[in-house]
Design a protein around this motif. Structure first.
Motif, short mmCIF file in Angstrom:
data_model
loop_
_atom_site.label_atom_id
_atom_site.label_comp_id
_atom_site.label_asym_id
_atom_site.label_seq_id
_atom_site.Cartn_x
_atom_site.Cartn_y
_atom_site.Cartn_z
N ASN A 33 1.02 -1.10 -0.13
CA ASN A 33 0.41 0.11 -0.25
C ASN A 33 0.96 1.11 -0.26
O ASN A 33 0.44 1.69 -0.84
CB ASN A 33 -1.14 0.45 1.13
N LYS A 37 12.22 1.84 -1.53
CA LYS A 37 12.17 1.09 -0.51
C LYS A 37 12.52 0.38 0.80
O LYS A 37 13.13 -0.65 0.12
CB LYS A 37 10.40 0.98 -0.47
N GLU A 82 3.83 10.36 1.42
CA GLU A 82 2.49 10.71 0.42
C GLU A 82 2.89 12.53 0.04
O GLU A 82 3.03 12.98 -0.72
CB GLU A 82 1.65 10.43 0.40
C1 B12 Z 1 1.19 -3.26 6.00
C2 B12 Z 1 2.51 -4.33 5.95
C3 B12 Z 1 2.96 -5.05 5.26
C4 B12 Z 1 2.02 -5.17 3.85
C5 B12 Z 1 2.74 -4.00 3.06
C6 B12 Z 1 3.93 -3.49 3.68
C7 B12 Z 1 4.00 -2.11 3.88
N1 B12 Z 1 3.25 -1.31 3.33
O1 B12 Z 1 4.73 -2.18 4.46
C8 B12 Z 1 2.87 -6.08 3.39
C9 B12 Z 1 2.38 -7.83 4.48
C10 B12 Z 1 3.33 -6.54 1.86
C11 B12 Z 1 4.21 -6.38 4.66
C12 B12 Z 1 5.51 -7.32 4.10
C13 B12 Z 1 6.68 -6.95 5.26
N2 B12 Z 1 6.31 -6.70 6.17
CO1 B12 Z 1 5.57 -5.16 6.86
N3 B12 Z 1 4.52 -4.06 7.75
C14 B12 Z 1 2.55 -3.72 7.93
C15 B12 Z 1 2.92 -3.12 8.48
C16 B12 Z 1 1.65 -3.93 9.18
C17 B12 Z 1 1.73 -1.54 8.32
C18 B12 Z 1 2.85 -0.60 7.68
C19 B12 Z 1 1.46 0.13 6.65
O2 B12 Z 1 0.80 0.21 6.37
N4 B12 Z 1 2.23 1.44 6.79
C20 B12 Z 1 1.34 2.61 6.29
C21 B12 Z 1 2.20 2.64 4.62
C22 B12 Z 1 1.43 3.94 4.16
O3 B12 Z 1 3.88 2.91 5.51
P1 B12 Z 1 4.71 2.08 4.07
O4 B12 Z 1 4.61 0.97 4.16
O5 B12 Z 1 5.87 2.33 5.13
O6 B12 Z 1 5.08 2.89 3.46
C23 B12 Z 1 4.59 4.54 4.04
C24 B12 Z 1 6.61 5.80 4.01
O7 B12 Z 1 7.59 4.11 4.31
C25 B12 Z 1 7.00 6.25 2.54
N5 B12 Z 1 7.96 5.61 2.24
C26 B12 Z 1 8.15 3.69 1.41
N6 B12 Z 1 8.89 3.32 0.02
C27 B12 Z 1 9.43 4.61 0.23
C28 B12 Z 1 10.18 4.70 -1.42
C29 B12 Z 1 10.61 6.45 -1.27
C30 B12 Z 1 11.95 6.83 -1.76
C31 B12 Z 1 10.29 7.47 -0.01
C32 B12 Z 1 10.96 9.09 -0.56
C33 B12 Z 1 9.11 6.70 0.67
C34 B12 Z 1 9.09 5.24 0.54
O8 B12 Z 1 7.00 6.40 2.31
C35 B12 Z 1 4.96 5.39 1.72
C36 B12 Z 1 3.97 6.47 2.19
O9 B12 Z 1 3.81 7.10 3.26
C37 B12 Z 1 3.32 -2.34 9.29
C38 B12 Z 1 3.90 -2.51 10.88
C39 B12 Z 1 3.12 -1.50 11.26
N7 B12 Z 1 2.37 -1.06 12.15
O10 B12 Z 1 3.60 -0.04 10.64
C40 B12 Z 1 4.92 -4.06 9.37
C41 B12 Z 1 6.28 -3.37 8.91
C42 B12 Z 1 6.81 -2.05 7.86
N8 B12 Z 1 6.81 -4.65 8.41
C43 B12 Z 1 8.36 -5.36 8.50
C44 B12 Z 1 8.24 -5.98 7.87
C45 B12 Z 1 9.85 -6.34 8.12
C46 B12 Z 1 7.84 -6.78 6.09
C47 B12 Z 1 8.63 -7.60 5.97
C48 B12 Z 1 9.86 -7.38 5.82
C49 B12 Z 1 8.73 -9.32 5.78
C50 B12 Z 1 7.15 -9.45 7.34
N9 B12 Z 1 7.79 -9.82 8.39
O11 B12 Z 1 6.44 -9.38 6.60
C51 B12 Z 1 7.57 -7.69 4.68
C52 B12 Z 1 9.09 -7.18 3.43
C53 B12 Z 1 7.61 -7.08 2.14
C54 B12 Z 1 7.77 -6.36 0.81
N10 B12 Z 1 7.93 -5.96 -0.36
O12 B12 Z 1 9.01 -7.72 0.41
C55 B12 Z 1 8.09 -3.84 8.85
C56 B12 Z 1 9.13 -3.26 8.69
C57 B12 Z 1 10.89 -3.25 9.34
C58 B12 Z 1 11.83 -2.81 9.31
N11 B12 Z 1 12.65 -1.62 9.88
O13 B12 Z 1 12.28 -2.86 7.48
C59 B12 Z 1 6.96 -3.65 9.90
C60 B12 Z 1 8.07 -1.89 10.49
C61 B12 Z 1 6.67 -4.95 11.09
C62 B12 Z 1 7.85 -4.79 12.27
N12 B12 Z 1 7.43 -4.08 13.05
O14 B12 Z 1 8.18 -5.36 11.91
N13 B12 Z 1 3.76 -5.60 5.52
#
Ligand code: B12
Length: 551
Positions: free
Chosen positions: A23, A122, A178
């Protein structure tokens, strides 16, 4: 107009949930498109990545070993097995490194074709950090003028510490982005300077400069996430398990000892309305035919999720979903309506079944009597209830761990993931380690944590020991307690290691949670792509059938 390529490489997908759509990337793509830029997403969380990172020959050799290990519940592997595993693990590591070079070549070709002004990585932990850095370095060598940025969870946790390891990223976004990605795109085409972009760190003349965040995004202003295969090619076919994550809330006002949330999305709770959330669900159903969801917010008020359920029912929407729950805000009398609306599984962070330890080590403000009533009523409504635990917690003793175990065995949730106490950047535990019974070299921990690797083939006692102790115990000592706790629960028939999203995937794949967990472990541990692919296909059929909510 700028063109941007967003890349997510998290290494070998070691759980099925790693294969679900991202997402965060879909939101960033939405923000860029809405601002008139062009974007492609390269998400390596796919079955193809699983296939290419695990050689078939190794798969054949590791299968009998893994089956034996997973079947025997009597503790760690024998030394003979360990020796064999070490060899296979070295083989796997060398193979994956070679594959990473190959992936880098393909990424170079992709940049050559798409001609982006910038590439945004990412960053994840482990291989998701070291692998992404290696890919970025390959791009930098080939395209010296390309703008390369980074963001993601690992960037939120470690931000400027990353510059101690590498300067391959021109700027690093900290936390949700975002509202940051569009200014970065503008920077890439020379229309903005980095100093004007809030919530990033960047390096200039050898100095690391932090530009503070000015505001957190209003959840009503989120862009429309983009999952179209033309923009997000990994969404084509059955490369992913197509459960969509919805951003229901961000920010968390609780300050639980272990939690990194404030680093990712701040400490002020922000929510969208139930109406808007269900509008977004309806849009995903309409545009992509997908009707299975997971909500991302870990502190979403129970009342909001109840309103979401009422909206779903009022609109007659046929969906299935999973979400986090919080014991402090969930109303046990709401669960029946939530279950009726399609809620299948709910994840509660419980952490301990000993009130004293809970209050002192976690500070969640949760009462165990409430926990009991909440779990019981949720189960009575037919929900799959997950309560996660951290063992040992600071101040835990043999007696308090027993108390915790007795609480859980009396409660009997549907699944209990058991974690060891991770000491992570930005958390109250790491800010005041002595107060919480940790001994740590913070500097060393931060650097070691950057690319800390999970050793897929081994239980945690055999992973590289991170530099901290809790309650005077070293990593192998305290992780042995973690494993023992899980084993004890299993021995009383309580399922461990199945979070809410895994339960939901299992449901879609038509498998019982326990069977799914055991199969999924084997598929991942042994590189059995065929097994995983068959499951993904089956799950996707249900996810996109419009019949997911039908019992
Ligand atoms: C839903 C979720 C998932 C989903 C969706 C991915 C996602 N959005 O992160 C799925 C199930 C796919 C997933 C998978 C994984 N996840 Co996950 N996931 C979550 C969860 C529950 C919520 C994340 C979320 O929706 N955040 C809101 C979204 C919008 O944020 P975001 O995705 O991080 O993106 C934002 C920013 O990070 C930034 N951003 C992201 N990418 C980039 C790139 C650039 C260039 C820029 C400028 C900014 C930017 O902007 C985005 C928009 O605001 C969190 C725990 C938590 N409660 O936070 C763990 C968490 C993020 N996941 C984690 C991990 C480790 C993983 C996995 C590696 C392994 C696993 N255990 O499942 C996999 C890898 C996925 C892959 N691609 O291979 C860890 C990350 C720890 C770390 N420091 O790396 C977390 C924090 C859980 C934890 N406490 O361990 N995950």
């Amino acid at each position: 107009m700028a063109r941007g390529l967003l890349v997510s490489y998290a290494g070998y997908p070691y759980t099925p949930s790693s294969l679900t759509p991202d997402n965060g990337l879909a939101n960033l793509a939405g923000a860029l498109l809405e601002a008139g830029h062009d974007v492609r997403i390269v998400d390596y969380g796919t079955l193809s990545t699983m296939r290419r990172l695990f050689p078939e020959e190794l798969s054949r050799q590791v299968k009998p070993l893994a089956e034996k290990m997973l079947a025997s519940a009597d503790g760690p592997p024998a030394s003979e097995q360990l020796g064999q595993l070490e060899q296979l693990a070295d083989w796997l590591e060398a193979y994956q490194q070679a594959q990473l070079q190959q992936i880098g070549q393909e990424l170079i070709e992709e940049v050559g074709r798409f001609q982006p002004e910038f590439v945004g990585f990412k960053l994840w932990n482990g291989d998701g950090f070291s692998g992404s850095v290696a890919l970025a370095q390959m791009l930098r060598a080939e395209f010296p003028d390309l703008h390369i940025y980074a963001g993601g969870p690992q960037a939120s946790w470690f931000n400027k510490v990353i510059y101690r390891r590498t300067d391959v990223f021109e700027a690093i976004a900290c936390g949700e982005a975002e509202a940051t990605i569009v200014p970065l795109a503008e920077h890439a085409i020379g229309e903005r300077s980095l100093g004007d972009i809030p919530a990033i760190v960047y390096r200039q003349n050898g100095e690391v400069i932090e530009v503070p965040r000015t505001e957190w995004l209003d959840l009503y202003d989120l862009p429309v996430p983009v999952y179209d295969p033309e923009i997000y090619p990994a969404m084509a076919g059955d490369e992913k398990i197509k459960i969509i994550v919805l951003d229901d809330s961000r920010g968390c006002p609780y300050r639980c000892g272990f939690c990194t949330h404030p680093m990712e999305s701040g400490s002020r709770l922000r929510t969208a309305s139930a109406e808007l959330l269900v509008d977004r669900m309806e849009r995903i159903v309409r545009d992509y035919g997908i009707s299975v969801f997971r909500f991302a917010g870990s502190s979403t008020p129970g009342s909001l999720m109840y309103e979401v359920a009422q909206q779903i029912l009022a609109r007659g929407l046929n969906v299935q979903y999973a979400c986090f729950g919080h014991f402090a805000s969930a109303d046990p009398d709401h669960f029946q309506v939530m279950a009726d609306s399609g809620l299948y599984a709910v994840f509660f962070g419980l952490e301990s079944g000993c009130q004293q330890v809970l209050d002192r080590a976690v500070r969640k403000g949760v009462n165990l009597a409430t926990v009991k009533e909440t779990v019981q009523k949720a189960q009575r409504a037919g929900l799959f209830v997950v309560t996660s635990m951290i063992v040992p917690l600071p101040f835990d003793t043999e007696e308090t761990i027993k108390e915790s175990r007795d609480f859980i065995t009396g409660l009997r949730p549907d699944s209990v993931p058991v974690q060891f106490p991770g000491l992570l950047p930005g958390t109250p535990w790491l800010k005041q380690p002595e107060k919480y019974n940790f001994e740590v070299d913070t500097e060393e921990l931060l650097l070691a944590g950057l690319d800390y690797k999970i050793k897929l083939l081994f239980p945690p006692q055999f992973w590289e020991a991170p530099p901290y102790k809790v309650n005077g115990m070293s990593f192998p000592e305290f992780t042995a307690l973690t494993m023992k706790f899980a084993e004890d629960l299993e021995n009383t028939g309580i399922l461990t290691a199945v979070p809410d999203d895994m339960a939901l995937i299992a449901k879609c794949a038509g498998m019982a949670a326990r069977e799914f967990r055991d199969q999924a472990r084997l598929w991942c541990l042994t590189g059995d792509v065929a097994g995983m692919a068959q499951m993904a296909e089956q799950a996707n059929r249900v996810i996109t059938s419009g019949q997911a909510g039908v019992a």
